[in-house]
Design a protein around this motif. Structure first.
Motif, mmCIF file in Angstrom:
data_model
loop_
_atom_site.group_PDB
_atom_site.id
_atom_site.type_symbol
_atom_site.label_atom_id
_atom_site.label_comp_id
_atom_site.label_asym_id
_atom_site.label_seq_id
_atom_site.Cartn_x
_atom_site.Cartn_y
_atom_site.Cartn_z
ATOM 1 N N TYR A 36 8.447 22.355 -98.656
ATOM 2 C CA TYR A 36 9.214 23.552 -99.248
ATOM 3 C C TYR A 36 8.376 24.725 -99.089
ATOM 4 C CZ TYR A 36 13.227 20.354 -100.316
ATOM 5 O OH TYR A 36 14.278 19.624 -100.290
ATOM 6 N N GLY A 37 7.208 24.409 -99.045
ATOM 7 C CA GLY A 37 6.029 25.774 -99.029
ATOM 8 C C GLY A 37 6.029 26.235 -100.360
ATOM 9 N N VAL A 38 5.934 25.507 -101.567
ATOM 10 C CA VAL A 38 5.840 25.983 -103.168
ATOM 11 C C VAL A 38 4.767 25.140 -103.625
ATOM 12 C CG1 VAL A 38 8.379 26.346 -102.893
ATOM 13 C CG2 VAL A 38 7.626 24.326 -103.667
ATOM 14 N N SER A 39 4.667 25.663 -104.888
ATOM 15 C CA SER A 39 3.759 25.093 -105.745
ATOM 16 C C SER A 39 4.231 23.876 -106.407
ATOM 17 C CB SER A 39 3.125 26.070 -107.009
ATOM 18 O OG SER A 39 4.215 26.111 -107.835
ATOM 19 N N LYS A 40 3.078 23.035 -107.000
ATOM 20 C CA LYS A 40 3.407 21.708 -107.622
ATOM 21 C C LYS A 40 4.485 22.043 -109.080
ATOM 22 C CE LYS A 40 1.665 17.569 -109.691
ATOM 23 N NZ LYS A 40 -0.045 16.900 -110.021
ATOM 24 N N MET A 41 4.360 23.139 -109.490
ATOM 25 C CA MET A 41 4.962 23.474 -110.890
ATOM 26 C C MET A 41 6.527 23.919 -110.333
ATOM 27 S SD MET A 41 5.187 24.030 -113.953
ATOM 28 C CE MET A 41 3.587 24.055 -114.379
ATOM 29 N N THR A 42 6.682 24.182 -109.194
ATOM 30 C CA THR A 42 7.973 24.796 -108.780
ATOM 31 C C THR A 42 8.665 23.441 -108.325
ATOM 32 O OG1 THR A 42 7.362 26.928 -107.746
ATOM 33 C CG2 THR A 42 9.255 25.857 -106.910
ATOM 34 N N VAL A 43 7.898 22.505 -107.908
ATOM 35 C CA VAL A 43 8.669 21.130 -107.382
ATOM 36 C C VAL A 43 9.009 20.383 -108.726
ATOM 37 C CG1 VAL A 43 8.316 18.902 -106.306
ATOM 38 C CG2 VAL A 43 7.738 21.024 -104.973
ATOM 39 N N LYS A 44 8.132 20.516 -109.705
ATOM 40 C CA LYS A 44 8.190 19.707 -110.932
ATOM 41 C C LYS A 44 9.582 20.410 -111.756
ATOM 42 C CE LYS A 44 6.104 18.559 -115.348
ATOM 43 N NZ LYS A 44 7.290 18.855 -116.172
ATOM 44 N N LYS A 45 9.677 21.655 -111.774
ATOM 45 C CA LYS A 45 10.922 22.176 -112.118
ATOM 46 C C LYS A 45 12.388 21.786 -111.674
ATOM 47 C CE LYS A 45 11.224 26.712 -113.636
ATOM 48 N NZ LYS A 45 10.695 27.780 -113.574
ATOM 49 N N ALA A 46 12.330 21.894 -110.203
ATOM 50 C CA ALA A 46 13.398 21.298 -109.420
ATOM 51 C C ALA A 46 13.562 19.597 -109.848
ATOM 52 C CB ALA A 46 13.246 21.238 -107.946
ATOM 53 N N LEU A 47 12.627 19.046 -109.816
ATOM 54 C CA LEU A 47 12.832 17.538 -109.932
ATOM 55 C C LEU A 47 13.320 17.351 -111.741
ATOM 56 C CD1 LEU A 47 9.952 15.765 -108.221
ATOM 57 C CD2 LEU A 47 12.381 16.007 -107.716
ATOM 58 N N ASP A 48 12.790 18.003 -112.532
ATOM 59 C CA ASP A 48 13.452 18.136 -113.987
ATOM 60 C C ASP A 48 14.781 18.345 -114.069
ATOM 61 O OD1 ASP A 48 10.609 17.195 -114.724
ATOM 62 O OD2 ASP A 48 10.129 19.387 -115.481
ATOM 63 N N ILE A 49 15.483 19.238 -113.407
ATOM 64 C CA ILE A 49 16.843 19.489 -113.452
ATOM 65 C C ILE A 49 17.800 18.285 -112.880
ATOM 66 C CG2 ILE A 49 18.586 20.618 -112.284
ATOM 67 C CD1 ILE A 49 16.752 23.067 -111.773
ATOM 68 N N LEU A 50 16.958 17.532 -111.844
ATOM 69 C CA LEU A 50 17.647 16.384 -111.374
ATOM 70 C C LEU A 50 17.658 15.111 -112.308
ATOM 71 C CD1 LEU A 50 16.796 16.692 -107.636
ATOM 72 C CD2 LEU A 50 18.906 17.545 -108.770
ATOM 73 N N VAL A 51 16.409 15.192 -113.232
ATOM 74 C CA VAL A 51 16.337 13.995 -113.971
ATOM 75 C C VAL A 51 17.299 14.395 -115.313
ATOM 76 C CG1 VAL A 51 14.589 13.148 -115.893
ATOM 77 C CG2 VAL A 51 13.739 13.791 -113.681
ATOM 78 N N ALA A 52 17.386 15.744 -115.461
ATOM 79 C CA ALA A 52 18.137 15.974 -116.740
ATOM 80 C C ALA A 52 19.654 15.623 -116.362
ATOM 81 C CB ALA A 52 18.134 17.445 -117.079
ATOM 82 N N GLU A 53 19.907 15.826 -115.124
ATOM 83 C CA GLU A 53 21.417 15.444 -114.558
ATOM 84 C C GLU A 53 21.466 14.037 -114.594
ATOM 85 O OE1 GLU A 53 22.235 17.843 -111.127
ATOM 86 O OE2 GLU A 53 22.011 19.641 -112.098
ATOM 87 N N GLY A 54 20.649 13.177 -114.704
ATOM 88 C CA GLY A 54 20.774 11.733 -114.448
ATOM 89 C C GLY A 54 20.786 11.319 -113.146
ATOM 90 N N LEU A 55 20.320 12.107 -112.119
ATOM 91 C CA LEU A 55 20.489 11.627 -110.720
ATOM 92 C C LEU A 55 19.122 10.736 -110.333
ATOM 93 C CD1 LEU A 55 21.910 14.854 -108.981
ATOM 94 C CD2 LEU A 55 23.189 12.889 -109.545
ATOM 95 N N ILE A 56 18.175 11.243 -110.697
ATOM 96 C CA ILE A 56 16.737 10.599 -110.364
ATOM 97 C C ILE A 56 15.876 10.331 -111.787
ATOM 98 C CG2 ILE A 56 16.609 12.046 -108.334
ATOM 99 C CD1 ILE A 56 14.485 13.805 -109.677
ATOM 100 N N ILE A 57 14.975 9.336 -111.476
ATOM 101 C CA ILE A 57 14.103 8.927 -112.677
ATOM 102 C C ILE A 57 12.754 9.012 -112.164
ATOM 103 C CG2 ILE A 57 15.830 7.485 -113.708
ATOM 104 C CD1 ILE A 57 14.549 4.955 -112.588
ATOM 105 N N LYS A 58 11.941 9.189 -113.131
ATOM 106 C CA LYS A 58 10.272 8.922 -112.829
ATOM 107 C C LYS A 58 9.777 7.780 -113.230
ATOM 108 C CE LYS A 58 9.721 14.122 -112.548
ATOM 109 N NZ LYS A 58 8.952 15.232 -112.876
ATOM 110 N N ARG A 59 8.993 7.023 -112.358
ATOM 111 C CA ARG A 59 8.459 5.838 -112.794
ATOM 112 C C ARG A 59 6.973 5.797 -113.035
ATOM 113 N NH1 ARG A 59 12.246 1.841 -109.150
ATOM 114 N NH2 ARG A 59 13.937 2.145 -110.050
ATOM 115 N N ARG A 60 6.312 5.912 -113.898
ATOM 116 C CA ARG A 60 4.892 6.400 -114.138
ATOM 117 C C ARG A 60 4.058 5.499 -113.457
ATOM 118 N NH1 ARG A 60 2.022 8.818 -118.318
ATOM 119 N NH2 ARG A 60 3.822 8.555 -119.737
#
Length: 237
Positions: A36-60
């Protein structure tokens, strides 16, 4: 549109459309940054939205994965996704609007009735054409209460009103009641939508609601016949 919203819309659409299936791994953040040609912080914010919506999960230590969603959950997401607006549903395309009319008026009787307003209430009267990749796709006539959706400006109307409502006003769009019919295009619609006289159009009448239960929109949208589809889910109790 802010980049992190664009990315979350794109990944959400891929989940709904089955590009990513249950338990599939989402590309690593570094890969998404390059894609997407963006920073890691931008990607993190996008993924956090989907985590909050219950669509994805992050596994350490393993990465990010699509949740093992049930059929009912996928159906719920697919239906809700229809009400995110043209911009959110077409993240990989250029979406813009040409504003034909923007004013504040007393709510017409039918509008006051549809969205439960007191007599003499003021509403925005919005009439615009939406283009997808520079092709006219839909004409929208929209009414919104000014006390519920404050601060609308023409510049906002030229982009995504729904994004403004959720990102700037911090309101949550929950659902909509929509009635769809088909008829022949009027001469004006044929001109603006680049149709032949007598071509069919799909007409969607909609009342949209926030998660508070308040109705914030009554609209009638006229769509090109070759640019419109609707997903229906029928259930039996």
């Amino acid at each position: 549109m802010q980049k992190y919203i664009y990315i979350s819309n794109d990944i959400r659409n891929k989940i709904v459309k089955g590009v990513y299936h249950a338990n599939d791994q989402i590309p690593f953040e570094k890969t998404l940054c390059l894609e997407y040609g963006v920073s890691k912080m931008t990607v993190k914010k996008a993924l956090d939205i989907l985590v909050a919506e219950g669509l994805i999960i992050k596994r350490r230590g393993a990465g990010t994965f699509v949740k093992d969603l049930s059929i009912d959950e996928i159906e719920r997401i697919a239906v809700k996704n229809q009400f995110r607006g043209t911009t959110a549903l077409n993240p990989d395309k250029k979406v813009r609007s040409e504003v034909l009319l923007f004013s504040v008026v007393h709510a017409p009787e039918i509008v006051a009735k549809k969205i439960n307003l007191e007599p003499e209430s003021f509403v925005y009267d919005i009439y615009r054409i939406r283009y997808i990749d520079e092709k006219p796709s839909v004409m929208e006539q929209m009414y919104m209460p000014i006390d519920l959706i404050p601060g609308l400006k023409k510049k906002t109307l030229e982009n995504s009103i729904y994004e403004y409502i959720e990102s700037e006003l911090k309101l949550t769009i929950q659902s909509a009641h929509r009635k769809v019919s088909v008829r022949k295009a009027t001469d004006e619609e044929a001109t603006y939508l680049n149709l032949e006289p007598g071509d069919p159009v799909a007409v969607a009448e909609q009342v949209a609601y926030l998660d508070t239960g308040a109705a914030f929109e009554f609209s009638t949208s006229v769509h090109r016949y070759d640019e419109f589809s609707v997903e229906l889910i029928l259930t039996r109790d």
